[in-house]
Design an enzyme around this catalytic site. Structure first.
Site, short mmCIF file in Angstrom:
data_model
loop_
_atom_site.label_atom_id
_atom_site.label_comp_id
_atom_site.label_asym_id
_atom_site.label_seq_id
_atom_site.Cartn_x
_atom_site.Cartn_y
_atom_site.Cartn_z
N GLU A 130 0.85 -1.18 0.00
CA GLU A 130 0.00 0.00 0.00
C GLU A 130 0.89 1.24 0.00
O GLU A 130 1.90 1.24 0.70
CB GLU A 130 -0.91 0.06 1.23
CG GLU A 130 -2.01 1.08 1.06
CD GLU A 130 -2.99 1.16 2.24
OE1 GLU A 130 -4.06 1.70 2.07
OE2 GLU A 130 -2.65 0.68 3.34
N GLY A 162 3.08 1.76 10.92
CA GLY A 162 3.03 1.07 12.20
C GLY A 162 2.61 -0.37 11.97
O GLY A 162 3.15 -1.31 12.58
N ALA A 163 1.63 -0.55 11.07
CA ALA A 163 1.10 -1.87 10.78
C ALA A 163 0.39 -1.81 9.44
O ALA A 163 0.04 -0.73 8.97
CB ALA A 163 0.12 -2.30 11.86
N GLU A 169 -2.63 -3.92 6.95
CA GLU A 169 -3.75 -4.86 7.04
C GLU A 169 -3.81 -5.94 5.97
O GLU A 169 -4.89 -6.29 5.52
CB GLU A 169 -5.05 -4.05 7.00
CG GLU A 169 -5.39 -3.38 5.65
CD GLU A 169 -4.90 -1.96 5.47
OE1 GLU A 169 -3.89 -1.61 6.12
OE2 GLU A 169 -5.51 -1.22 4.70
N ASN A 170 -2.70 -6.51 5.55
CA ASN A 170 -2.77 -7.59 4.56
C ASN A 170 -3.65 -8.72 5.10
O ASN A 170 -3.39 -9.21 6.19
CB ASN A 170 -1.38 -8.13 4.26
CG ASN A 170 -0.38 -7.02 4.09
OD1 ASN A 170 -0.49 -6.22 3.19
ND2 ASN A 170 0.59 -6.96 5.00
N HIS A 178 -7.57 -2.14 14.94
CA HIS A 178 -7.63 -1.32 13.71
C HIS A 178 -7.36 -2.19 12.48
O HIS A 178 -8.13 -2.19 11.51
CB HIS A 178 -6.61 -0.18 13.82
CG HIS A 178 -6.45 0.65 12.57
ND1 HIS A 178 -6.92 1.94 12.49
CD2 HIS A 178 -5.89 0.39 11.37
CE1 HIS A 178 -6.65 2.43 11.29
NE2 HIS A 178 -6.01 1.50 10.59
N GLU A 179 -6.27 -2.93 12.51
CA GLU A 179 -5.91 -3.74 11.33
C GLU A 179 -6.96 -4.81 11.06
O GLU A 179 -7.29 -5.09 9.92
CB GLU A 179 -4.52 -4.35 11.49
CG GLU A 179 -3.38 -3.34 11.73
CD GLU A 179 -3.35 -2.17 10.75
OE1 GLU A 179 -3.84 -2.32 9.62
OE2 GLU A 179 -2.84 -1.10 11.14
N1 BES Z 1 -3.16 0.92 5.96
C1 BES Z 1 -2.36 1.42 7.01
C2 BES Z 1 -0.88 1.28 6.78
C3 BES Z 1 -0.32 2.23 5.75
C4 BES Z 1 -0.25 3.56 6.00
C5 BES Z 1 0.17 1.77 4.57
C6 BES Z 1 0.27 4.40 5.04
C7 BES Z 1 0.68 2.60 3.61
C8 BES Z 1 0.75 3.93 3.85
C9 BES Z 1 -2.68 0.72 8.33
O1 BES Z 1 -3.94 0.17 8.43
C10 BES Z 1 -2.64 1.77 9.38
O2 BES Z 1 -3.49 2.61 9.38
N2 BES Z 1 -1.63 1.75 10.24
C11 BES Z 1 -1.45 2.74 11.25
C12 BES Z 1 -1.71 2.18 12.62
C13 BES Z 1 -3.10 2.40 13.09
C14 BES Z 1 -3.30 1.84 14.48
C15 BES Z 1 -3.54 3.84 13.06
C16 BES Z 1 0.00 3.17 11.18
O3 BES Z 1 0.77 2.51 10.52
O4 BES Z 1 0.32 4.18 11.78
ZN ZN Z 2 -5.47 1.54 8.68
#
Ligand code: BES
Ligand code: ZN
Length: 855
Positions: free
Chosen positions: A127, A263-264, A266-267, A299-300
């Site tokens: 992503e 941070g994470a 969601e695959n 969240h994920e």
């Molecule tokens: N889909 C995002 C990860 C992401 C963010 C991928 C930007 C590519 C570009 C994931 O679901 C997400 O939102 N992660 C957050 C953590 C969440 C608890 C708010 C993150 O990575 O900060």
């Molecule tokens: Zn997210």
């Protein structure tokens, strides 16, 4: 010859339905080679096929094993490869077979490498639009297909992908091949994931509905991940009930990778994380971290339904993924952890969205992204936090049951497919019988949010309240905007014997309402509305009697709101301090945190040499009594709030009151921890190490770095604490050592931005921090991944002080590139507005400290 530009979008004349992918991963040379069979439906006869591909060497391609490739060309702006075939491909079903080679790259996206000591990992992060860096594909969210993946990799490693393995074979020569099952539903390319490395897993757990759940981490850490594993188990179960749709992806693996951009991620079936968000338990992590672990997992996992099963049509509606994952994830977290009173944290988090959204350079929640780079700028506090807050506001207005009914209609109608904002609002219209679409369009398609002013008059034993709205800007001089919102207000008011709620939909610029029997009114029940509000003097005075009846969320948002008005010059610092007086004796951890945020801001930006002594005395007087109650160490069985509060209070005294005794004591405790004599409790270890660092010397700095390195392979929480504490050494030379360390191999790229924020914030460290950021920009920051780069651009707005503003502004404007264009605009605006606010409040603070009695 057609030329495609960076706004190129795929034609729907060619639609993939199924990919069989094979990748051969060489972790010694960091190279990969791959081949794919892609089932296609072609609508019109064509000689050319266009697929996304970046930095991939195409080796061969045929259609149906019969139509040969005549040639191919790469279009780098559009990030595609155009395959030209020797014959026409007829309309109908076909199979494209394609082979390529590529790298396992150093940057944290696409198919990338991660290293921990001698260990080597290959992982993916696709992503928003980086699957194209791993295999040729139709890399837009609407081009959903099923995937079956096969990996060949060095034996002795674990291989994990979206689906469970079907077959694993030892190929000899130190190579192993694993074939994974095909995804049971079609998914978008950005959700495909696989990774190989010396991972170890927790024992498998299972949800009551029999979904297997495991956490995978680098060697030595899995034993710390039981809490995270069980957070996944509980969240899956909650989400199945909330959505009434069974978990769609067979298994849950949560994988911690040593290097990770976000941070994470969601695959489906293979959620990837930073290690620190999984390897956390009671013995090594603070209560704040544990909450973060749970809410990140929730969240994920919410994405498994919102994002993975039902996907936004295009990045314009990224909020359909992220706002929902945030909001429903928080509902899940709050509901499964009542001991946390978690909605306070949600309301507190809104501050970041309010602040960004009060800039003229904010953007609507739903906003066109023309290409992948623009999409990567959308992952911000508007999309996540304002979006979540706006969902909560409409849920609060309609009621939870109706909202859930709408959610279920939406998910069922669009499962395994794509959706747009209107699809969701229409589902809510249906569930509620109201015109939700009209109300909500203003909230998602317009930038900004309203300030609702309340003129309160007492009459006939009740209150007449006149409400007026206008767009709220942090900059009072900003051009008045004619924007109006349909504002779903929920008011709280007190009568002689009771506290009641009143719902009002403010449609126009102003309206008058009557509250019979009311003696006071509070404008935002539960802090559930995404609007700023201001009571007139009369209303404010009446509320003095209401304060004690307010819920913590409401007191918190009372403080936060008034503090925003104070910074923007709509309220005086004296009136803010008067409100703090009416909250004297406040005990709630979250309300105190909100107060602390305001005082910390003053400390960082409005305190001048001439006010420092008086201000530190003020902070000391405010926090001493609380510190006397909580002390340094937790008592057995202490509640989570006290545990969290303690860290806050030690920080306020040590950093902002600069209390010599607290600093000295912190240093002794840090040394006893380093000596292994008396380990710090994880709840306050971070802050104690930070406070101990403030007056620390070279020897202490060295010990911190040593400890950080030693903890790398055994305890990522401890590693992070020592890493962050390095930013607190105030001595000029030590600050420079920290600055150099941040951009050395000592610190992973993923962690640099996180260190730079507090480092730029500290009054005593900001100079070294700024000079280093400035000098390293071209070599170390400009080259980073979009999210990490954006973090630096945001971070430099910490330099909102007259002596930095102009230089910093000119500098980041000169560094503007398309992937940070919006962040630069916002940072420049922040620098201007916050510097003005800091100057004004510096004066007001001087007056307030000179004459505290006048309050
Ligand atoms: N889909 C995002 C990860 C992401 C963010 C991928 C930007 C590519 C570009 C994931 O679901 C997400 O939102 N992660 C957050 C953590 C969440 C608890 C708010 C993150 O990575 O900060
Ligand atoms: Zn997210």
């Amino acid at each position: 010859m057609t030329r495609y530009d960076r706004d190129f979008r795929l034609s729907k004349d060619v639609l993939p339905s199924r990919y069989e992918l094979h990748l051969d991963l060489d972790l010694d040379r960091w190279t990969s080679s791959g081949r794919a069979r892609i089932a296609l439906r072609v609508a019109k006869p064509a000689r050319e096929l266009v697929l996304h591909a970046v930095e991939l060497e195409i080796a061969s391609a045929t259609v149906d094993g019969a139509i040969a490739l005549e040639g191919h060309r790469t279009e780098s702006a559009a990030q595609v490869v155009v395959l030209r075939f020797a014959e026409e491909i007829a309309a109908g079903e076909h199979t494209l077979e394609i082979a390529w080679s590529g790298g396992i790259r150093e940057s944290l996206r696409g198919l990338y490498r991660s290293v921990r000591g001698e260990e080597r990992y290959a992982a993916t992060q696709f992503e928003a639009a980086d699957a194209r860096r791993a295999f040729p594909c139709f890399d837009e969210p609407e081009f959903k297909a099923t995937f079956s993946v096969e990996l060949t990799y060095p034996s002795g490693n674990a291989a994990i992908a979206n689906m469970p393995p079907e077959r694993t074979e030892d190929l000899g020569g130190g190579r192993t091949r694993t074939r994974f099952r095909e995804t049971p539903v079609r998914i978008s390319t950005y959700l495909v994931a696989f990774t190989v490395g010396p991972y170890e897993s927790t024992p498998e757990a299972s949800t009551p509905s029999k979904i297997p759940v495991r956490v995978w981490l680098p060697p030595g850490l899995a034993a710390q991940a039981i809490y995270a594993r069980d957070a996944h188990v509980r969240s899956v179960e909650w989400l199945q009930q909330y959505t009434a749709i069974p978990y769609p992806f067979i298994k849950v693996d949560a994988i911690g990778i040593p290097d990770f951009e976000a941070g994470a991620m969601e695959n489906p079936g293979a959620i990837t994380y930073r290690t620190r968000l999984l390897a956390a338990d009671d013995t090594n992590a603070s209560i704040v971290t544990m909450k973060g672990v749970f809410s990140t997992a929730a969240h994920e996992l919410t994405h498994m339904w919102w994002g993975d099963l039902v996907t936004m049509r295009w990045w314009t509606d990224l909020w359909l993924n992220e706002s929902f994952a945030s909001f429903v994830g928080e509902k899940c977290t709050a509901s499964l952890n009542p001991q946390w009173s978690y909605w306070r944290d949600f309301v507190a988090d809104n501050t970041s969205a309010f602040n960004l959204d009060a800039l003229a350079s904010t953007h609507p929640i739903s906003i066109e992204a023309k290409n992948a780079e623009e999409a990567s700028e959308r992952f911000d506090a508007i999309t996540y936090t304002k979006g979540a807050a706006v969902l909560r506001m409409i849920e609060s207005y309609l009621g939870e049951d109706i909202f859930r009914a709408g959610v279920r209609i939406y998910l069922n109608r669009h499962r395994e497919s794509n959706a747009s904002a209107d699809d969701f609002w229409h589902a809510l219209d249906e569930a509620s019988g109201q015109d939700v679409t009209t109300i909500m369009n203003a909230w998602i398609k317009e930038p900004g949010h309203p300030l609702v002013t309340f003129d309160v008059r007492e009459s006939g034993g009740g209150l007449d309240v006149t409400l007026s709205q206008s767009r709220y800007y942090s900059d009072r001089e900003a051009d008045a905007s004619p924007q109006r919102w349909p504002v779903p207000l929920v008011l709280r008011y007190g009568t002689a014997g009771a506290v009641r709620e009143e719902r009002v939909l403010l449609r126009d610029a102003s309206a008058t309402i009557r509250l019979d029997g009311a003696r006071w009114v509070y404008p935002n029940a539960g802090g559930r509305g995404f609007y700023r509000w201001q009571l007139d003097e009369n209303g404010d005075r009446l509320l003095d009697d209401g304060v004690k009846h307010l819920a913590p969320e409401e007191r918190l948002s009372l403080v936060d709101d008034l503090w925003a008005l104070t910074r923007s010059g709509r309220a005086s610092l004296a009136s803010f301090l008067r409100r703090l007086d009416t909250l004297a004796g406040e005990d709630d951890r979250a309300v105190l945190a909100s107060i602390s945020d305001a005082l910390s801001w003053l400390s960082s930006f409005a305190v001048r040499d001439r006010t420092e002594a008086a201000f530190t005395r003020f902070i000391d007087a405010f926090y001493r009594p609380i510190f006397a109650k909580v002390g340094w160490r937790p008592r057995d069985g202490e509640d989570p709030d006290t545990r969290e509060k303690r860290a806050r209070v030690i920080g306020m005294l040590g950093y902002h009151a600069r209390a010599a005794d607290v600093r000295r004591d912190a240093r002794d405790r840090a040394l006893r921890h380093l000596d292994g004599v008396e380990p710090l409790h994880p709840d306050s270890a971070g802050v104690i190490l930070g406070v101990a660092a403030t007056d620390g010397d070279n020897a202490l700095w060295d010990r911190y770095v040593k400890r950080m390195q030693a903890a790398q392979s055994t305890d990522t929480q401890e590693e992070a604490r020592f890493r962050q504490a390095l930013t607190q050494f105030e001595d000029g030379e030590l600050a420079q050592r920290t600055a150099d360390a941040i951009f050395s191999p000592l610190i992973r790229t993923q962690d640099r931005g996180l260190m730079v924020i507090p480092f730029l914030q500290g009054r005593h460290t900001r100079k070294a921090a700024w000079h280093t950021v400035r000098d390293r920009w071209d070599t170390d920051i400009a080259t980073a991944e979009p999210l990490l780069k954006q973090r630096f651009v945001n971070a430099v707005s910490q330099l909102s002080l007259p002596e930095y503003r102009d230089e910093v502004t000119r500098f980041i404007e000169s560094k503007r590139t398309t992937d940070i264009a919006e962040a630069v605009k916002q940072s420049v605006e922040r620098l201007r507005i916050n510097t003005e606010a800091a100057e004004r409040l510096a004066k007001e603070l001087e007056e307030a400290l000179a004459a505290p009695a006048k309050r």
